[in-house]
Design an enzyme around this catalytic site. Structure first.
Site, PDB file in Angstrom:
ATOM      1  N   ASN A 268      48.502  22.036   6.956  1.00 57.75           N
ATOM      2  CA  ASN A 268      48.136  23.249   7.608  1.00 57.75           C
ATOM      3  C   ASN A 268      47.270  23.054   8.700  1.00 57.75           C
ATOM      4  O   ASN A 268      46.066  22.630   8.340  1.00 57.75           O
ATOM      5  CB  ASN A 268      47.857  24.360   6.686  1.00 57.75           C
ATOM      6  CG  ASN A 268      47.441  25.662   7.564  1.00 57.75           C
ATOM      7  OD1 ASN A 268      48.330  26.320   7.561  1.00 57.75           O
ATOM      8  ND2 ASN A 268      46.283  25.937   7.708  1.00 57.75           N
ATOM      9  N   GLU A 269      47.432  23.337   9.889  1.00 60.59           N
ATOM     10  CA  GLU A 269      46.702  23.147  10.827  1.00 60.59           C
ATOM     11  C   GLU A 269      45.836  21.698  10.971  1.00 60.59           C
ATOM     12  O   GLU A 269      44.443  21.674  10.879  1.00 60.59           O
ATOM     13  CB  GLU A 269      45.571  24.313  11.049  1.00 60.59           C
ATOM     14  CG  GLU A 269      46.182  25.627  11.146  1.00 60.59           C
ATOM     15  CD  GLU A 269      45.343  26.926  11.458  1.00 60.59           C
ATOM     16  OE1 GLU A 269      45.698  27.758  12.366  1.00 60.59           O
ATOM     17  OE2 GLU A 269      44.236  26.765  11.077  1.00 60.59           O
TER      18      GLU A 269
ATOM     19  N   GLU B 230      51.376  32.029  12.702  1.00 65.89           N
ATOM     20  CA  GLU B 230      50.618  33.092  12.102  1.00 65.89           C
ATOM     21  C   GLU B 230      50.116  34.055  13.559  1.00 65.89           C
ATOM     22  O   GLU B 230      49.498  33.555  14.375  1.00 65.89           O
ATOM     23  CB  GLU B 230      49.086  32.285  11.712  1.00 65.89           C
ATOM     24  CG  GLU B 230      49.319  31.577  10.479  1.00 65.89           C
ATOM     25  CD  GLU B 230      48.132  30.810  10.114  1.00 65.89           C
ATOM     26  OE1 GLU B 230      47.199  31.345  10.412  1.00 65.89           O
ATOM     27  OE2 GLU B 230      48.119  29.854   9.213  1.00 65.89           O
TER      28      GLU B 230
ATOM     29  N   TRP C 227      35.450  35.772   8.648  1.00 61.51           N
ATOM     30  CA  TRP C 227      35.286  35.095   7.357  1.00 61.51           C
ATOM     31  C   TRP C 227      34.087  35.811   6.731  1.00 61.51           C
ATOM     32  O   TRP C 227      33.234  36.658   7.293  1.00 61.51           O
ATOM     33  CB  TRP C 227      35.078  33.676   7.299  1.00 61.51           C
ATOM     34  CG  TRP C 227      36.409  33.159   7.776  1.00 61.51           C
ATOM     35  CD1 TRP C 227      37.455  33.376   8.055  1.00 61.51           C
ATOM     36  CD2 TRP C 227      36.598  31.534   7.855  1.00 61.51           C
ATOM     37  NE1 TRP C 227      38.383  32.337   8.182  1.00 61.51           N
ATOM     38  CE2 TRP C 227      37.873  31.299   8.028  1.00 61.51           C
ATOM     39  CE3 TRP C 227      35.529  30.402   7.717  1.00 61.51           C
ATOM     40  CZ2 TRP C 227      38.222  29.865   7.999  1.00 61.51           C
ATOM     41  CZ3 TRP C 227      35.915  29.168   7.783  1.00 61.51           C
ATOM     42  CH2 TRP C 227      37.471  28.725   7.908  1.00 61.51           C
TER      43      TRP C 227
HETATM   44  C1  GAL Z   1      44.155  29.797  10.326  1.00 61.95           C
HETATM   45  C2  GAL Z   1      44.596  29.223   9.248  1.00 61.95           C
HETATM   46  C3  GAL Z   1      44.795  30.121   8.256  1.00 61.95           C
HETATM   47  C4  GAL Z   1      43.802  31.036   7.994  1.00 61.95           C
HETATM   48  C5  GAL Z   1      43.468  31.805   9.303  1.00 61.95           C
HETATM   49  C6  GAL Z   1      42.162  32.697   9.237  1.00 61.95           C
HETATM   50  O1  GAL Z   1      43.604  28.893  11.146  1.00 61.95           O
HETATM   51  O2  GAL Z   1      45.913  28.670   9.218  1.00 61.95           O
HETATM   52  O3  GAL Z   1      45.153  29.507   6.824  1.00 61.95           O
HETATM   53  O4  GAL Z   1      42.741  30.572   7.432  1.00 61.95           O
HETATM   54  O5  GAL Z   1      43.188  30.980  10.108  1.00 61.95           O
HETATM   55  O6  GAL Z   1      41.063  32.069   9.124  1.00 61.95           O
END
Ligand code: GAL
Length: 688
Positions: free
Chosen positions: A157-158, A323, A331
């Protein structure tokens, strides 16, 4: 390859436009699943991305594998008719793993290991981590590869998100191997890194580190450049490790992807080597928070995300959004963005699609009720009730269904902005380079956006993109500050101009070699013949200095950095004013083959970008189709004879546009012409 030929050539892995959502079954009791999936289906969210952080659900103890949890979830998904993108869980190594194999952890420059409790705390080069990664991916491939509801796979992931710095002992060893392979001998390495400066010569490979703690912030820039190339290569190789395994198990037609986009990573190479399609994570509201702009580009706010989407399209012309922002963001220790205003969810979805996305998946279905991301809101709030965002999603779904056959249509650019990873990496460590690059790329984006002139980003060194560098596709190219220029790049640019293209370059061009050392030939080094001139003097410009350029009877600001030019075979178009180099050349035009080069001794402000677009006839290509206020973005995607025009109003106020010829509003299927008003944050899509 699981994909067909058309996809491999840059086509889309989606046959029609699709919507999806990110879901975390491990966060919610099983009693939620059936209803969640039913509602997704009802809202047109046909695909879920799952499992990318759930290693413990598959391997709760080293070597003990169980698939029960996700087997059950997939049964629910199958029943609900929902497709699945399955994630490999390597972004979050389990505690049992890092406790037993601390060598898997990433480390700071001083060697202190990063620990458990967040994510992405591993390194790409630990042989043990690679072995355990290979094993879990193999197990997942074996078990789920043929599962009927799986349509794609997301690797990790990323990659490089949160940190793109790696300094573990495994990285030290891998860095030395990388350098041995590249240079062969320490003499060659010392030469390339200019170690004669400050007595930095290496006499033993083991003396070399990725980066030690040094006095102050300074660090050998040539070493840093190689280090960033090394980080990129490590990430690609980690991705490749997984994609090679998955290829052996997945069904024909299923795709392999990953989501991004982050620094110190050659995304083009990664996509070419490992993936069938690339996915971008789009959070446009982040742009409001970007305050480090040296100048004034914050004014485009969420519209600035179109620049990132342009970059994503450069990596993969028909990308997906893994996403897409669907709620307020934060956060537990940061606050990023307010709740999307009415219309913005549709606006941002259309922004992605306008730029080439054939799949848009929202992050996330329901806001998580525990952990770091309790404020990174999804479509639903914690209470699961229908809400305003759900209502907006219904409208999005209706429109996307009407646009279904847009998949595979290409974004139509009026010009190209050239970049290279070497220059991206160099600009990071070199403030003289970085400031001008950041300034000009931002202003080219803003100038073009405000003048309704769409563009592509084109990377030198990326095979597919280089092959498309023709005057037919890109009558104009800006390569604002290509500081590092290689013989190969010189040839690519020469061929383009010779064939009839207009290349526009700026100050600081061509003054470094591949190692990032300054060349001794007059600037612009390898580009001198092409530019038909050279740099006699140069200086950075203090903010209060009113340097201008006079061109075509107008004055243009010449901030930040000036190259005082000398024409050889070029002619002088613009001259400096308001400084000790008053009257000397600031802009040259050189006819070369069937094309020409415009050489600016400065950075590109948005006013100058717009003047250049007009000068070469590239401005406002849709002027005979539509006129729209500055605050609306225009884009066209074309599929054979079919054209779709997107009009995106980023302002909160209603805006009036004028259609100059008949176009079909896809929402109601009615052919219209003349004036139409878009609501605040409103969007329209027309078939032309
Ligand atoms: C993205 C990541 C997700 C989630 C989202 C919000 O960068 O892929 O898993 O963390 O940000 O923070």
């Amino acid at each position: 390859m699981a994909v067909d030929q058309e996809q491999a050539a840059g086509g889309s892995v989606w046959k029609k436009l699709e919507l999806g959502v990110c879901y975390y079954p491990e966060h919610w009791d099983e009693s939620y699943w059936a209803e969640d999936l039913r509602r997704m289906k009802e809202l047109g969210l046909g695909t879920v991305r799952i499992a990318e952080f759930a290693w413990n659900k598959f391997e709760p103890e080293e070597g003990k594998f169980t698939f029960e949890f996700f087997d059950r979830f997939l049964e629910y998904a199958e029943k609900a008719g929902i497709r699945v993108i399955f994630g490999t869980p390597t972004a979050t190594p389990p505690a049992w793993l890092t406790q037993r194999y601390p060598e898997s952890l990433n480390a700071r420059t001083d060697g202190v290991l990063l620990g458990h409790g967040a994510r992405r705390h591993y390194n790409y080069n630990s042989p043990k981590y690679r072995e355990l990664t290979a094993r879990i991916v193999e197990k997942l491939g074996e078990h789920y590869g043929q599962h009927p509801c799986i349509v794609g796979w997301q690797i990790d992931n990323e990659l490089n998100c949160e940190t793109a710095e790696f300094h573990s002992e495994s990285d030290q060893r891998a860095f030395r191997s990388f350098l041995k392979e590249k240079y062969g001998t320490l003499e060659a390495l010392n030469e390339a890194w200019g170690t004669a400066f400050w007595n930095q010569d290496y006499t033993d490979w083991d003396q070399i580190r990725t980066r030690g703690l040094t006095v102050g912030n300074s660090f050998n820039p040539h070493q840093r450049l190689d280090y960033l190339r090394f980080v990129s290569r490590s990430a690609v190789s980690f991705c490749r490790l997984q994609s090679d395994i998955l290829r052996r198990y997945i069904k024909p037609g299923d795709f392999i992807t990953t989501n991004g986009m982050f620094g110190h990573l050659d995304n083009h190479r990664m996509t070419e080597e490992c993936l069938d399609t690339y996915m971008y994570d789009s959070y446009p509201d982040f742009a409001y928070a970007l305050t480090e702009d040296p100048v004034r580009s914050a004014d485009l706010n969420d519209r600035k995300w179109s620049r990132n989407l342009t970059e994503a399209r450069s990596i993969c012309p028909h990308f997906g959004i893994m996403e897409q922002q669907s709620g307020a963001n934060g956060w537990n220790d940061r606050m990023e963005a307010p709740a999307p205003k009415p219309g913005q969810m549709m606006l941002w979805t259309m922004q992605s699609i306008a730029h080439g996305a054939d799949y848009v998946s929202y992050f996330r279905w329901r806001t998580c009720r525990m952990g770091t991301e309790i404020y990174w809101h999804g479509i639903l709030d914690y209470d699961s009730r229908d809400n305003r965002r759900v209502e907006e999603l219904r409208r999005i779904r209706e429109r996307v269904e009407k646009l279904a056959d847009l998949a595979g249509a290409s974004y139509v650019p009026a010009f190209g902005l050239v970049k290279s990873y070497d220059n991206n990496f160099d600009a990071e460590a070199d403030n003289w380079h970085g400031r001008v690059q950041y300034f000009s790329e931002t202003e080219i984006f803003c100038g073009a956006q405000l003048a309704h002139t769409p563009f592509d980003i084109v990377y030198l060194g990326a095979e597919r993109q280089e092959s498309e560098l023709t005057p037919e596709k890109y009558p104009l190219l800006f390569y604002p500050h290509g500081t590092i220029v290689t013989e190969h790049e010189k040839e690519v640019l020469e061929n383009y101009v010779r064939a009839g293209g207009t290349l526009c370059i700026g100050c600081r061009s061509g003054y470094k070699d591949e190692c990032g050392r300054c060349v001794t030939e007059p600037m612009p080094g390898l580009l001198r013949e092409l530019a038909g001139g050279n740099v006699r003097e140069f200086t950075w410009v203090r903010p209060e200095e009113p340097v201008k350029m006079i061109w075509r009877g107008r004055q243009f600001a010449m901030p930040l950095f000036n190259d005082v030019l000398e024409a050889e075979s070029a002619r002088v178009l613009g001259t400096f004013a308001g400084s000790w180099y008053e009257g000397r050349p600031a802009l040259l035009e050189h006819v070369y083959g069937k094309g020409r080069v415009l050489y600016l001794g400065g950075v590109f402000t948005r006013e100058l970008v717009q003047a250049i677009l007009e000068y070469v006839g590239a401005a406002e290509p849709w002027a005979d189709v539509i006129s729209a206020p500055e605050c609306c973005e225009l884009a066209i995607r074309r599929n054979g004879g079919q054209e779709f025009l997107f009009v995106l109003n980023y302002s909160g106020e209603p805006q009036t546009i004028v259609l100059k010829r008949q176009a079909m509003d896809v929402d109601d299927g009615i052919w219209v012409t003349g004036e139409t008003t878009l609501k605040g944050y409103g969007t329209k899509v027309y078939r032309l």
